[in-house]
Design a protein around this motif. Structure first.
Motif, PDB file in Angstrom:
ATOM      1  N   PRO A 174      -4.317   8.787  -8.744  1.00  0.00           N
ATOM      2  CA  PRO A 174      -5.555   9.565  -8.935  1.00  0.00           C
ATOM      3  C   PRO A 174      -6.146  10.152  -7.661  1.00  0.00           C
ATOM      4  CG  PRO A 174      -6.018   7.216  -9.039  1.00  0.00           C
ATOM      5  CD  PRO A 174      -4.524   7.352  -8.980  1.00  0.00           C
ATOM      6  N   LEU A 180      -7.645  14.516 -10.294  1.00  0.00           N
ATOM      7  CA  LEU A 180      -8.792  14.297 -11.174  1.00  0.00           C
ATOM      8  C   LEU A 180      -8.831  15.348 -12.278  1.00  0.00           C
ATOM      9  CD1 LEU A 180     -11.590  13.279  -8.637  1.00  0.00           C
ATOM     10  CD2 LEU A 180      -9.989  11.826  -9.898  1.00  0.00           C
ATOM     11  N   LEU A 195      -3.213   5.268 -13.890  1.00  0.00           N
ATOM     12  CA  LEU A 195      -3.034   5.283 -12.435  1.00  0.00           C
ATOM     13  C   LEU A 195      -1.811   4.450 -12.063  1.00  0.00           C
ATOM     14  CD1 LEU A 195      -4.240   2.493 -10.747  1.00  0.00           C
ATOM     15  CD2 LEU A 195      -6.297   3.320 -11.873  1.00  0.00           C
ATOM     16  N   THR A 198      -0.060   4.204  -6.468  1.00  0.00           N
ATOM     17  CA  THR A 198      -1.250   4.768  -5.864  1.00  0.00           C
ATOM     18  C   THR A 198      -1.628   4.064  -4.574  1.00  0.00           C
ATOM     19  OG1 THR A 198      -3.625   5.142  -6.182  1.00  0.00           O
ATOM     20  CG2 THR A 198      -2.666   3.311  -7.387  1.00  0.00           C
ATOM     21  N   GLY A 208     -11.250   8.318 -10.363  1.00  0.00           N
ATOM     22  CA  GLY A 208     -10.191   8.513 -11.345  1.00  0.00           C
ATOM     23  C   GLY A 208     -10.561   7.957 -12.704  1.00  0.00           C
ATOM     24  N   TYR A 213      -8.707   8.036 -16.091  1.00  0.00           N
ATOM     25  CA  TYR A 213      -7.672   7.046 -15.788  1.00  0.00           C
ATOM     26  C   TYR A 213      -8.192   5.652 -16.121  1.00  0.00           C
ATOM     27  CZ  TYR A 213      -5.229  10.692 -13.064  1.00  0.00           C
ATOM     28  OH  TYR A 213      -4.584  11.831 -12.653  1.00  0.00           O
TER      29      TYR A 213
END
Length: 398
Positions: A174, A180, A195, A198, A208, A213
């Protein structure tokens, strides 16, 4: 119409166990559930399960392969082979999952899914495609091929989504530029943003979350945690996943990717309502240990499978799971000291709710799909029933 009665079983519900139970199926649906004896006609197939557990079928939201096949092979044989492998271990429904790849191959895999869908008569049913990548953090690529990792491309992802109506979830980092907006767009299209891979800081995960997310792909794996920078500490994605009460997390509960102390911690903080167990299985699942390939055979990552997990050849990192659904349930129960009912919920009801199919799957209820698994106290699978059809029966006597 098929008529099937499972009797003398131990029924597993969301919050209780019912002994001396029966489950009656007509066609593709559960028609009756109860305790004791049910009178049925002579045209009904009766199966005495001899006290074994009768559970909702396992739902695996994140599967790459098994039985020597990977969905990234991009063939009908591979799609059917993976599903026919995992049905032997109690999985009645799953989401075929991609790896990071060039755009053309993603289209190929989506084409094969559509072509193979009506041919899938012997394995776990499919609940839609899960795209993992290519919009991932390079520093957290894990075993994903860094050649294909890139930032979200508006034209690319809109074209992919318009190309196929079989995508149900998409895993991405994210914090990437454009991620986004990508999450918001996925939500508008009814697709779950998750997500994954990351390197986000806490605040970036919260942003996010607000963009859609609400699920964390293989929590802890390829995911940022507390870092120290210029003498200050910063929280990461793992801490945000704990902090956000409504954030669902999926766990590779093979006991290796996430060890017992962390399984206990996750369960204590998130609780069974927000944990989904996933295999994240690669082609080597249900195969002998030794050399294998993560991803498609033509250009995938060479790995070695030993001690119940896939590793890079130099043993510097894990390179994939070889778990099966029954192994997840068994391990989570024993390693995290969690009840059978809670653990089964995390393999059935929770993923059904996340995927939006809980009105038809994920629990033993009248009028729901007859997706059922019969297993013993060691989580050895004896029967797997998919929409009323017995698709796996163990050679062991019930």
């Amino acid at each position: 119409m098929n008529k099937l009665l499972l009797e003398n079983g131990t029924l597993v519900f969301a919050s209780r166990i019912l002994e001396d139970g029966y489950l009656y199926i007509e066609g593709k649906k559960i028609v009756n559930i109860g305790q004791g004896t049910l009178k049925v006609g002579e045209d009904v197939i009766r199966i005495d399960v001899k006290g074994k557990y009768i559970s909702p079928g396992f739902i695996d939201m994140h599967v790459h392969g098994g039985g020597g096949f990977d969905f990234m092979d991009g063939t009908i044989e591979a799609f059917l082979g993976v599903s026919e492998t995992h049905v032997r271990f109690g999985t009645t429904a799953l989401c075929p999952t991609t790896l990071t790849a060039e755009r053309e191959h993603i289209y190929t895999v989506l084409d094969v899914y559509k072509e193979a869908l009506p041919l899938n008569k012997k394995g776990s049913t499919w609940l839609g495609m899960h795209l993992e990548g290519p919009y991932l953090a390079l520093k957290q690529c894990g075993a994903q091929d860094p050649r294909y990792i890139r930032n979200p491309d508006v034209e690319e992802y809109r074209n992919i989504i318009s190309y196929s109506d079989h995508i149900v979830r998409w895993s991405a980092a994210p914090e990437l530029p454009g991620a986004l907006d990508f999450g918001v767009y996925l939500r508008e299209k009814g697709i779950i943003p998750s997500l994954a891979h990351t390197d986000a800081l806490f605040e970036e995960v919260v942003a996010g979350y607000n963009a859609g997310y609400r699920l964390a792909t293989h929590f802890y794996s390829a995911m940022s945690t507390i870092i120290r920078k210029d003498a200050k500490r910063y929280a990461g994605a793992i801490e945000a996943g704990y902090y956000l009460d409504d954030m669902d997390v999926e766990i590779i509960a093979d006991g290796i990717h996430v060890p017992a102390p962390l399984l206990k911690l996750i369960h204590k903080i998130k609780g069974p309502d927000h944990i989904a167990l996933v295999t994240d299985a690669m082609r080597a699942a249900a195969m002998p240990e030794g050399s294998s390939v993560l991803g498609r055979l033509s250009d995938g990552l060479a790995v070695v499978v030993e001690e119940g997990v896939a590793k890079l050849p130099d043993r510097s990192a894990f390179a994939g799971s070889v778990a099966t659904a029954n192994r997840l349930v068994r391990n989570y129960m024993r390693l995290a000291d969690v009840s059978l009912t809670d653990t089964v919920r995390m393999m059935t009801e929770v993923p059904a709710r996340i995927l939006g199919v809980d009105s038809t799957k994920g629990s033993l209820q009248q009028h729901k799909d007859a997706d059922v698994v019969v297993f013993d106290t060691d989580l050895e699978i004896y029967l797997t029933i998919v929409e009323g059809d017995i698709r796996y029966a163990s050679e062991k006597e019930l």
